[in-house]
Design a protein around this motif. Structure first.
Motif, PDB file in Angstrom:
ATOM      1  N   TYR A   1      -0.369  -9.372  -0.345  1.00  0.00           N
ATOM      2  CA  TYR A   1       0.071  -9.881  -1.647  1.00  0.00           C
ATOM      3  C   TYR A   1       1.499  -9.448  -1.939  1.00  0.00           C
ATOM      4  O   TYR A   1       2.328 -10.254  -2.390  1.00  0.00           O
ATOM      5  N   LYS A   2       1.831  -8.194  -1.700  1.00  0.00           N
ATOM      6  CA  LYS A   2       3.176  -7.696  -2.015  1.00  0.00           C
ATOM      7  C   LYS A   2       4.251  -8.413  -1.212  1.00  0.00           C
ATOM      8  O   LYS A   2       5.375  -8.574  -1.689  1.00  0.00           O
ATOM      9  N   ARG A   3       3.910  -8.863   0.000  1.00  0.00           N
ATOM     10  CA  ARG A   3       4.895  -9.566   0.828  1.00  0.00           C
ATOM     11  C   ARG A   3       4.940 -11.070   0.553  1.00  0.00           C
ATOM     12  O   ARG A   3       5.986 -11.695   0.682  1.00  0.00           O
ATOM     13  N   THR A   4       3.791 -11.643   0.194  1.00  0.00           N
ATOM     14  CA  THR A   4       3.729 -13.103   0.062  1.00  0.00           C
ATOM     15  C   THR A   4       3.745 -13.594  -1.380  1.00  0.00           C
ATOM     16  O   THR A   4       4.034 -14.774  -1.623  1.00  0.00           O
ATOM     17  N   GLY A   5       3.409 -12.726  -2.334  1.00  0.00           N
ATOM     18  CA  GLY A   5       3.394 -13.144  -3.731  1.00  0.00           C
ATOM     19  C   GLY A   5       2.209 -13.995  -4.114  1.00  0.00           C
ATOM     20  O   GLY A   5       2.082 -14.417  -5.264  1.00  0.00           O
ATOM     21  N   THR A   6       1.305 -14.261  -3.166  1.00  0.00           N
ATOM     22  CA  THR A   6       0.105 -15.052  -3.450  1.00  0.00           C
ATOM     23  C   THR A   6      -1.095 -14.127  -3.567  1.00  0.00           C
ATOM     24  O   THR A   6      -1.423 -13.430  -2.599  1.00  0.00           O
ATOM     25  N   PRO A   7      -1.749 -14.075  -4.719  1.00  0.00           N
ATOM     26  CA  PRO A   7      -2.919 -13.206  -4.865  1.00  0.00           C
ATOM     27  C   PRO A   7      -4.003 -13.534  -3.839  1.00  0.00           C
ATOM     28  O   PRO A   7      -4.144 -14.689  -3.411  1.00  0.00           O
ATOM     29  N   ILE A   8      -4.748 -12.521  -3.430  1.00  0.00           N
ATOM     30  CA  ILE A   8      -5.823 -12.712  -2.467  1.00  0.00           C
ATOM     31  C   ILE A   8      -6.993 -13.382  -3.196  1.00  0.00           C
ATOM     32  O   ILE A   8      -7.671 -12.775  -4.019  1.00  0.00           O
ATOM     33  N   HIS A   9      -7.200 -14.651  -2.882  1.00  0.00           N
ATOM     34  CA  HIS A   9      -8.171 -15.469  -3.613  1.00  0.00           C
ATOM     35  C   HIS A   9      -8.583 -16.641  -2.723  1.00  0.00           C
ATOM     36  O   HIS A   9      -7.783 -17.090  -1.890  1.00  0.00           O
ATOM     37  N   PRO A  10      -9.805 -17.157  -2.895  1.00  0.00           N
ATOM     38  CA  PRO A  10     -10.239 -18.285  -2.059  1.00  0.00           C
ATOM     39  C   PRO A  10      -9.352 -19.520  -2.137  1.00  0.00           C
ATOM     40  O   PRO A  10      -9.394 -20.371  -1.241  1.00  0.00           O
ATOM     41  N   MET A  11      -8.550 -19.650  -3.208  1.00  0.00           N
ATOM     42  CA  MET A  11      -7.680 -20.822  -3.342  1.00  0.00           C
ATOM     43  C   MET A  11      -6.661 -20.900  -2.214  1.00  0.00           C
ATOM     44  O   MET A  11      -6.253 -21.983  -1.790  1.00  0.00           O
ATOM     45  N   ALA A  12      -6.215 -19.744  -1.697  1.00  0.00           N
ATOM     46  CA  ALA A  12      -5.080 -19.697  -0.782  1.00  0.00           C
ATOM     47  C   ALA A  12      -5.474 -20.121   0.633  1.00  0.00           C
ATOM     48  O   ALA A  12      -6.558 -19.769   1.117  1.00  0.00           O
ATOM     49  N   PRO A  13      -4.617 -20.847   1.325  1.00  0.00           N
ATOM     50  CA  PRO A  13      -4.883 -21.185   2.729  1.00  0.00           C
ATOM     51  C   PRO A  13      -5.184 -19.980   3.612  1.00  0.00           C
ATOM     52  O   PRO A  13      -5.956 -20.098   4.561  1.00  0.00           O
ATOM     53  N   LEU A  14      -4.618 -18.815   3.304  1.00  0.00           N
ATOM     54  CA  LEU A  14      -4.956 -17.615   4.074  1.00  0.00           C
ATOM     55  C   LEU A  14      -6.461 -17.385   4.071  1.00  0.00           C
ATOM     56  O   LEU A  14      -7.085 -17.198   5.130  1.00  0.00           O
ATOM     57  N   SER A  15      -7.070 -17.395   2.899  1.00  0.00           N
ATOM     58  CA  SER A  15      -8.517 -17.188   2.794  1.00  0.00           C
ATOM     59  C   SER A  15      -9.289 -18.333   3.436  1.00  0.00           C
ATOM     60  O   SER A  15     -10.328 -18.118   4.083  1.00  0.00           O
ATOM     61  N   LYS A  16      -8.812 -19.545   3.266  1.00  0.00           N
ATOM     62  CA  LYS A  16      -9.481 -20.701   3.861  1.00  0.00           C
ATOM     63  C   LYS A  16      -9.512 -20.596   5.387  1.00  0.00           C
ATOM     64  O   LYS A  16     -10.500 -20.953   6.031  1.00  0.00           O
ATOM     65  N   LEU A  17      -8.423 -20.119   5.967  1.00  0.00           N
ATOM     66  CA  LEU A  17      -8.365 -19.977   7.425  1.00  0.00           C
ATOM     67  C   LEU A  17      -9.357 -18.923   7.915  1.00  0.00           C
ATOM     68  O   LEU A  17     -10.017 -19.110   8.952  1.00  0.00           O
ATOM     69  N   ILE A  18      -9.465 -17.810   7.189  1.00  0.00           N
ATOM     70  CA  ILE A  18     -10.437 -16.778   7.574  1.00  0.00           C
ATOM     71  C   ILE A  18     -11.850 -17.344   7.487  1.00  0.00           C
ATOM     72  O   ILE A  18     -12.699 -17.080   8.360  1.00  0.00           O
ATOM     73  N   TRP A  19     -12.109 -18.132   6.448  1.00  0.00           N
ATOM     74  CA  TRP A  19     -13.417 -18.785   6.303  1.00  0.00           C
ATOM     75  C   TRP A  19     -13.682 -19.752   7.455  1.00  0.00           C
ATOM     76  O   TRP A  19     -14.770 -19.758   8.041  1.00  0.00           O
TER      77      TRP A  19
ATOM     78  N   THR B   1      -0.385 -11.485 -10.892  1.00  0.00           N
ATOM     79  CA  THR B   1       0.451 -12.675 -11.017  1.00  0.00           C
ATOM     80  C   THR B   1       0.843 -13.213  -9.642  1.00  0.00           C
ATOM     81  O   THR B   1       0.810 -12.498  -8.643  1.00  0.00           O
ATOM     82  N   PHE B   2       1.238 -14.477  -9.616  1.00  0.00           N
ATOM     83  CA  PHE B   2       1.776 -15.066  -8.389  1.00  0.00           C
ATOM     84  C   PHE B   2       3.286 -15.142  -8.467  1.00  0.00           C
ATOM     85  O   PHE B   2       3.885 -15.037  -9.553  1.00  0.00           O
ATOM     86  N   THR B   3       3.923 -15.356  -7.329  1.00  0.00           N
ATOM     87  CA  THR B   3       5.360 -15.610  -7.274  1.00  0.00           C
ATOM     88  C   THR B   3       5.598 -16.742  -6.279  1.00  0.00           C
ATOM     89  O   THR B   3       5.373 -16.577  -5.076  1.00  0.00           O
ATOM     90  N   TYR B   4       6.030 -17.905  -6.777  1.00  0.00           N
ATOM     91  CA  TYR B   4       6.280 -19.072  -5.939  1.00  0.00           C
ATOM     92  C   TYR B   4       7.715 -19.546  -6.152  1.00  0.00           C
ATOM     93  O   TYR B   4       8.273 -19.411  -7.244  1.00  0.00           O
TER      94      TYR B   4
END
Length: 504
Positions: free
Chosen positions: A121-139, A280-283
């Motif tokens: 999160y600190k590097r990407t600014g995207t909270p760890i949450h199922p919405m994010a492609p990161l989580s989708k890929l792990i799933w 919070t997010f940062t985009y």
């Protein structure tokens, strides 16, 4: 005469708007499509439906152009966090997995419990949450190995559309910053996030500026849209950041609040900032405009549930709002946590569930309707408090989205925040912002602040001081309850999943 088209790839519809170069709307068209859901948390769309909606809506606005008119460009806003798996030969392996999909909740919670989740999160600014492609890929890696094993490319929905039109493999910077896989400080794909996801950089698209231009689309698609084959297509940005631009909320301390199907509150800074509590997010809007904020799942969808479930679909939204208006501020002591489908900001818990608190014999459906409207706004207020800690005070609020058609809902927002709420005259914020990006890409304007001249006048809703004490007393209860119930959300969510499985 010269024109531009702004296209907004939304969750439930694609909209195209034809503008003059000064931002004046000439014509608009919207095409809806289905969001496929099931009890597992699935929320997917058919990318072909969205692609066809793009072709159709552009065609329906382009017919307003005369032979001697010039279409300068088509520019895009897109829903964030979508993911599509493709084979080596660009065959589709999945539908579009949207931001609303929560099937990755188990793996998200596991990642959050490790130190790696917060570091990502600190590097990407995207909270760890199922919405994010990161989580989708792990799933996908764990639950759909047959897809994950074949997938050689991963795209978002805008990348898919541009790929169909121009045979390119790209993603704009703005959308990339919402994947959970992109380092917002180094501006490259994050090695640690990719390792956890189990993918390599060559499976991801090339990141381009929002001002990148494509030309020379396939002739059959130009014909379907009714526009010249050499029309310039500008990549544009993601819908969240563009909403800030579209309502003229890109100066320090100016917040944009959007409520449509879901909602968000955001402010713009000149550099990326993350939250020490990961709320919070940062985009990116572009490299010099960074949008910090919080998205909420709970918006218009919750009010739709009120209509369909509490009122059996027999009353319109306006009629339900009239009933709610007859109830005083605070709904006679009835609070509602609007977490019907889990929640993103401020609690970032996909297991969260909705609840009425304080229900007594004196409450009616009118109280419940008012409580739902207030609950959505109190939830946004929680997000605003965390946002202020990261970016500083909010001195102006610009509002946009479907909720701005309800004077009661905006008044509740003004009263809870104790600030005037400004609603810009133009409600096509995403499409308007997209064409401003296009004008900068084309060199027509040098600065995004030209939006000042395009958004039109604001209608300002003033807060009612007589309500302040009521909401000041209720908001701390609302906030404490969200924290208190947090420990039980996973238990009730697991129980519901078990019941759903037995029903199959």
């Amino acid at each position: 005469m010269q024109y531009l088209i702004g296209v907004d790839l939304g969750t439930t519809a694609t909209k195209a708007v034809l503008f003059k170069t000064n931002g004046e709307i000439v014509a608009s068209s919207s095409q809806g499509y289905e969001l496929y859901r099931d009890p597992s948390g699935m929320a997917e769309e058919e990318q072909e439906d969205i692609f066809e909606a793009v072709l159709m809506t552009i065609r329906e606005v382009s017919i307003n152009l005369n032979e001697d008119d010039e279409l300068l460009a088509v520019s895009f806003s897109t829903q964030m966090h979508s993911l599509i798996a493709m084979t080596e030969d660009w065959c589709e392996l999945s539908r579009t997995i949207t931001w609303a999909d929560t099937r990755a909740v188990k793996y998200t919670e596991e990642l959050k419990k490790t130190g790696q989740g917060f570091e990502i999160y600190k590097r990407t600014g995207t909270p760890i949450h199922p919405m994010a492609p990161l989580s989708k890929l792990i799933w996908l890696k764990n639950e759909k190995p047959e897809i994950f094993g074949q997938a050689k490319h991963y795209l978002d929905i805008k990348g898919y559309i541009f790929g169909r039109l121009f045979d390119v493999n790209k993603i704009d910077l703005s959308t990339a910053t919402g994947t959970g896989l992109f380092n917002i400080f180094k501006l490259n794909w994050d090695a640690g996030a990719m390792e956890i996801a189990g993918i390599s950089e060559n499976q991801l698209p090339n990141v381009v500026e929002p001002y990148e231009i494509e030309q020379g689309m396939k002739p059959e698609f130009a014909k379907k849209m009714g526009i010249p084959q050499d029309t310039k297509f500008v990549w544009g940005a993601a819908d969240g950041p563009l909403s800030n631009l579209g309502v003229n909320a890109i100066k320090p301390g100016v917040a944009a609040i959007t409520i449509g199907t879901s909602g968000a509150i955001r402010v713009v800074t000149d550099q990326p900032k993350t939250d020490s509590k990961a709320r919070t997010f940062t985009y990116a809007l572009d490299k010099t405009h960074w949008v910090v904020g919080g998205p909420v799942n709970s918006g218009g969808d919750v009010y739709r549930w009120v209509r369909d479930s509490l009122f059996d679909g027999k009353l319109s939204f306006d009629e339900i709002t009239e009933l709610a208006q007859k109830v005083g501020p605070g709904a006679d002591g009835l609070l509602f946590h609007p977490y019907l489908g889990g929640e993103r900001a401020p609690i970032w818990d996909a297991n969260a569930r909705g609840s009425f608190f304080g229900l007594n014999y004196g409450h009616s459906r009118a109280n419940m309707a008012r409580s739902v409207l207030e609950g959505v706004m109190l939830n946004l207020y929680m997000v605003a408090l965390s946002l202020i800690e990261v970016t500083g005070s909010l001195n102006q609020i610009q509002a946009t989205g479907g909720f701005t058609s309800s004077e009661l809902w905006i008044q509740i927002l003004a009263d809870i925040f104790e600030q005037p709420i400004n609603v810009p005259e133009s409600r096509e914020a995403g499409c308007l912002a997209a064409i401003v990006m296009a004008e900068k890409a084309l060199g027509i304007v040098d600065d995004l602040n030209v939006i000042d001249e395009m958004v039109g006048t604001n209608h300002s809703y003033q807060p009612n001081p007589e309500t302040f004490e009521i909401y000041r007393e209720l908001s701390p209860i609302f906030i404490r309850l969200a924290r208190t119930l947090g420990d039980e959300y996973i238990n009730i969510a697991n129980f519901q999943r078990h019941v759903d499985e037995e029903k199959k």
